[in-house]
Write an enzyme that holds these catalytic residues in place. Sequence first.
Site, PDB file in Angstrom:
ATOM      1  N   HIS A 150       0.854  -1.191   0.000  1.00 59.68           N
ATOM      2  CA  HIS A 150       0.000   0.000   0.000  1.00 59.68           C
ATOM      3  C   HIS A 150       0.890   1.242   0.000  1.00 59.68           C
ATOM      4  O   HIS A 150       1.608   1.501   0.961  1.00 59.68           O
ATOM      5  CB  HIS A 150      -0.911   0.008   1.222  1.00 59.68           C
ATOM      6  CG  HIS A 150      -1.789   1.224   1.296  1.00 59.68           C
ATOM      7  ND1 HIS A 150      -2.717   1.521   0.334  1.00 59.68           N
ATOM      8  CD2 HIS A 150      -1.853   2.229   2.210  1.00 59.68           C
ATOM      9  CE1 HIS A 150      -3.334   2.652   0.654  1.00 59.68           C
ATOM     10  NE2 HIS A 150      -2.822   3.102   1.780  1.00 59.68           N
ATOM     11  N   ASP A 179      -7.779   1.359   2.595  1.00 58.15           N
ATOM     12  CA  ASP A 179      -7.376   2.395   3.552  1.00 58.15           C
ATOM     13  C   ASP A 179      -8.275   3.620   3.634  1.00 58.15           C
ATOM     14  O   ASP A 179      -8.124   4.405   4.563  1.00 58.15           O
ATOM     15  CB  ASP A 179      -5.941   2.842   3.247  1.00 58.15           C
ATOM     16  CG  ASP A 179      -5.250   3.436   4.471  1.00 58.15           C
ATOM     17  OD1 ASP A 179      -5.679   3.128   5.604  1.00 58.15           O
ATOM     18  OD2 ASP A 179      -4.283   4.203   4.308  1.00 58.15           O
ATOM     19  N   ASP A 222       1.893  -1.041   4.472  1.00 62.30           N
ATOM     20  CA  ASP A 222       2.345   0.207   3.861  1.00 62.30           C
ATOM     21  C   ASP A 222       3.787   0.091   3.366  1.00 62.30           C
ATOM     22  O   ASP A 222       4.696  -0.274   4.124  1.00 62.30           O
ATOM     23  CB  ASP A 222       2.253   1.349   4.872  1.00 62.30           C
ATOM     24  CG  ASP A 222       0.823   1.706   5.221  1.00 62.30           C
ATOM     25  OD1 ASP A 222      -0.097   1.101   4.641  1.00 62.30           O
ATOM     26  OD2 ASP A 222       0.624   2.588   6.083  1.00 62.30           O
ATOM     27  N   HIS A 274      -6.602   9.524   0.032  1.00 66.76           N
ATOM     28  CA  HIS A 274      -7.261   9.477   1.339  1.00 66.76           C
ATOM     29  C   HIS A 274      -6.421  10.024   2.487  1.00 66.76           C
ATOM     30  O   HIS A 274      -6.854   9.942   3.645  1.00 66.76           O
ATOM     31  CB  HIS A 274      -7.706   8.039   1.645  1.00 66.76           C
ATOM     32  CG  HIS A 274      -6.596   7.040   1.579  1.00 66.76           C
ATOM     33  ND1 HIS A 274      -6.346   6.297   0.462  1.00 66.76           N
ATOM     34  CD2 HIS A 274      -5.672   6.669   2.488  1.00 66.76           C
ATOM     35  CE1 HIS A 274      -5.315   5.498   0.683  1.00 66.76           C
ATOM     36  NE2 HIS A 274      -4.890   5.705   1.908  1.00 66.76           N
TER      37      HIS A 274
END
Length: 1198
Positions: free
Chosen positions: A197, A311, A448, A591
């Site tokens: 991510h 997320d 992440d 986001h």
Amino acid sequence: MPPLKPPLRSGGGGGAAAPGTRRMKLKKQVTVCGGAIFCVAVFSLYLMLDRVQHEPGRRQSGVSFPRSQISVLQNRIEQLEQLLEENHQIISHIKDSVLELTENADSLPGLLAYQTNGSWVLPTDNHLTFLSVSPQDCQFALGNKGQKTDLQMLDVYSVLKFDNVDGGVWKQGFEITYDEHEWDNEALQVYVVPHSHNDPGWIKTFDKYYQDQTQHILNNMVLKLQEDQKRRFIWAEISFFSKWWDNIDTQKRAAVRRLAVDGQLEFVTGGWVMTDEANSHYFAMIDQLIEGHQWLEKNIGVIPKSGWAIDPFGHSSTMTYLLKRSNLTNMLIQRVHYSIKKHFAATKNLEFMWRQTWDTDSSTDIFCQLMPFYSYDVPHTCGPDPKICCQFDFRRLPGGRISCPWKVPPKAITSVNIEERANLLLDQYRKKSKLYQSKVVLIPLGDDFRYDKALEWDQQFQNYERLFDYMNSHPELHVQVQFGTLSEYFDAVYKKNGVSPGSKPPSYPVLSGDFFTYADREDHYWSGYFTSRPFYKNLDRVLESHLRAAEILYSLALNHARRSGADSKYPVSDYSSLTEARRNIGLFQHHDAITGTSKEVVVVDYGVRLFHSLMNLKRVIINAAHFLVLQDKNNYRYDQSSLFLQPDDRRQNHDTLAEKVVIKLESLSRYVVVFNPIEQERLCVISVLASSSRIRVMTNDGSNLPTQISAVWKSPTDMVTDIYQISFVARLSALGLAVFQLSEMFNNRASVKSNVAIYLRNRDVTVSKKEPFSVKILESSTDDFFIENQHMQVWFNGVTGLMENIKRKDVQQEQKVRMEFMWYGTRSFKDKSGAYLFLPDGEAKAYISKPAPITRITKGPLFSEVVSFYQHFHQIVRLYNLPGVEGLSLDVSIVVDIHDQINRELAMRLSTDIESGDTFFTDLNGFQIQPRKYFQKLPLQANFYPMPAMAYIQDNRSRLTLHTAQSLGVSSLHSGQLEVILDRRLMQDDNRGLGQGLKDNKLTCNRFRILLERRATSDEHIGFLSRLYSMLQALAASIFSRTSTHEVQDSRPVSFPSLLSHVTSMHVNHDVLAMPVTPQPQNIPPIRTWHPLSTTVPCDFHILNMRTLQSEVVSAPGLEMALILHRKGFDCGLEARNLGFNCTTTQGKFSLGGLFQGLDVRSVQPMSLSLLYPTEPYNSSLVSLRPMEISTFRIRMV
């Protein structure tokens, strides 16, 4: 029977006729027209009632009707009801328009008159307008109950206890057990999906993340996937991938294409970013999706099939609709309230078909999986026990930089421990699979910015390969494990259920609604980010409006230039500015960007990008407008160093508000070009700043325009010298460019100076009075006061200077609409509010102003406004004195500055006497309305929701809508209230990884429109037609009460704005753009007003974008463009008002063939939303959209 419509235009009488003659002719016209409508309506009613009375079997009241005939009769009665109401409205509109014309018949063109009742009369522009809505177009909202769904989220909220019981190893869940023999006859299929991510900005900037981590992840991906064909990887963020692509050689590009074609690498969602779903507007959500999908198609040659949203902080049903319209068949979501996850897991409803609430035929269904556990990291994805799952995150092997918080580290897989390790992991897989209906389970493997080191690729893949080999080689385990992509998992689920991809598996539920507001633990609701950093939320929307305007004008100018043979002169290089702006807006939908949840340095980086693109888009708009307004295109000369037009506002940098540019007249006249960016005609007040107060404003044909001259202020009581606000009223054509001339004139009867009154409330301040304005100083008065127009009177409190109530003039009805400002604090213990979380210290406390506020009231013929100055904000309430949209709502701006506060949040509260109970309504992404309920069982912060475009409360008499130009958090904590958080200043982190509070507050202007509407079925209806309408309803009720069945009112949540509300939202989000012509050393070439459309656009249609598509060869404009249309659903149950333009609906039919003046549409190809899939081609240019539908068309013009 077709709806009855009045003539499209009425000239209002000949120029030489006497005023009385003109008035008499107009009265005769309305009498004849109204009488005709009335007669037809009554005759239709007579025929229907006569048929009801004389049909066999219906003469006696005791005889029941056959059900089929009842249905037919009911439909006919409903249609007639609509016709009667529509005709009643049309007659009212004709009457209003004629009254306006006759009242002003004696006025000379351009002159203003003041009536004794306290309102100004504007001169007529001889433009009779009407509202004509097809009854069939009303049926969608009136009869729409959608299809019954198994899971409606409001109902789910109603039944859940939200009790947060400790679930053991799965803290927020429950203990999962299973029978070891469950899989004896059908083996468990496990798909382990490696992913990384990559946030395009959060703790680091986009470029810093790319430099430090992302480029290494992607470089390693190419090498490591090629080592074994069984390996898989998924990627979501195209913004990063495109940047990397630009920096790699052709050999590596070819390898990537092979990996994608072979199915080892899958692009999921494929948007420019993984967009926020709370604050983002659907224009930007679509735009970033198109940008990503178009890039993938042109560079990789693949098309995304599955959505991946792990997320975003809560999930909107708008995103599901956009994915469905883009032809994706599956999607996955993660951040949903932990109590909902537990409930869905316990009932095996974690996979469902997600349907729009307004869908009547399941055409919007998309298959969705909700991840069950706390997070998307490895400890929370293999199964319910994070202590065990963490042991299978092999990046955390001893000696690395990260470890397991549960103090039990992973072990490398060896021949010695493989049996024990495999069984331990399989136990978690089995337990997770028990939460789903099929024996196929998805195991994400990532976090992440994972896989940035080659070592991690080896650690993860080699250890898992050993585990897979062991499990797959032991048939007694009854499991088949492999690396997989997201789509491979979904395909396996479909296959297991015996259905085709995208179809509903048997026994799987259908869900409608959304997943806000998100809580990840305890009472930690993520409702703070709905407002965090509102300055940039507003800047984003300004940029979106400019991008849309630039796209439309560029597309039209380029096609006109090609047609006239001037394309070699036109700056096609502006296309690169459009591309950059698309990508910067797309990046900001991330986001952690629009949400306001990034580090301060990252926020600056986003802001600079937005600011840079805003400046470039202004240039694109100016270049297009310059070409289009020239009478002779041979005069077109593009000079980058000296633009023909100038923007009328400027920003000093990325974090300052826009300031108007002063038009200096001196001895020469100046021209101003004004662009109307909406697809409907617009009657509005245009305001510019000029160096003289003796101004005459004229149209292109030399007609004088009504003008109001107002003072410019540098403080609450100090006027600016030699700068004046010039406001004039004009009717702008749809998407048109109008030309106005400003010149100095010493005796101009068409302009009026506004009057000013200032409430000092005993403040010891000096008021500067400058000619030519009249200023009345009220030293100690606390009397209530009002401003008014032809529609309403708005009363203000004499002590606070804030609004108290609105009195409608047509019905003499007074509605309480009290405005208050409040402070929220944060908790003094444990966790506190931060960028993500809203954790207040109780209910809001009243804002108490010391010293007393100063209030300045400006009154004039075109608008009146009240400005109240408080220490931390000043509020501007403006009321336009115009018929139609502009005059039917209040324009409200609140300039906020709370930089000196500590742990405080400023809120605006509207309190009314509307009996809304515990229900209120907020929009989702500016696309649709989601009903909400205030739940007392939930904490205060749980009852706040995102408001990207509007929120409203209503009862059976009235609706109050708050339209917004920026996304903010909103709630209704008590019946009759709406409350909006305006800004937040918080000194600490809220422990969600950011590591900072919110301390970089800017001077922020929050803009709103307040619209008060009446229900059309209220008791105030008068007249014969209304009584017939009521009688017909009573007749229908008496007939159907005799049948054996009773219609039960469906209470499922479906709601729509009115047409007036839709157009008001467009006005507040798309300001007119004024562009003064740059003073020239010689005479400027002749320019003229430009009308792009040859026909009107139905008023329930919105041209979302006209986006020139990229050339197939280079990054330059191609010959085609994407026309994106949205047909809006609207509520006819609210009182229809004259919108100020000819508003008609056409049952979703819209002809593109003759739409553009001077251009021919050569081809129209319907496409999927993001243009990756062609759909069934049309035989003609007549397109048809269903209510709420968004459709994309690839068109070519010549």
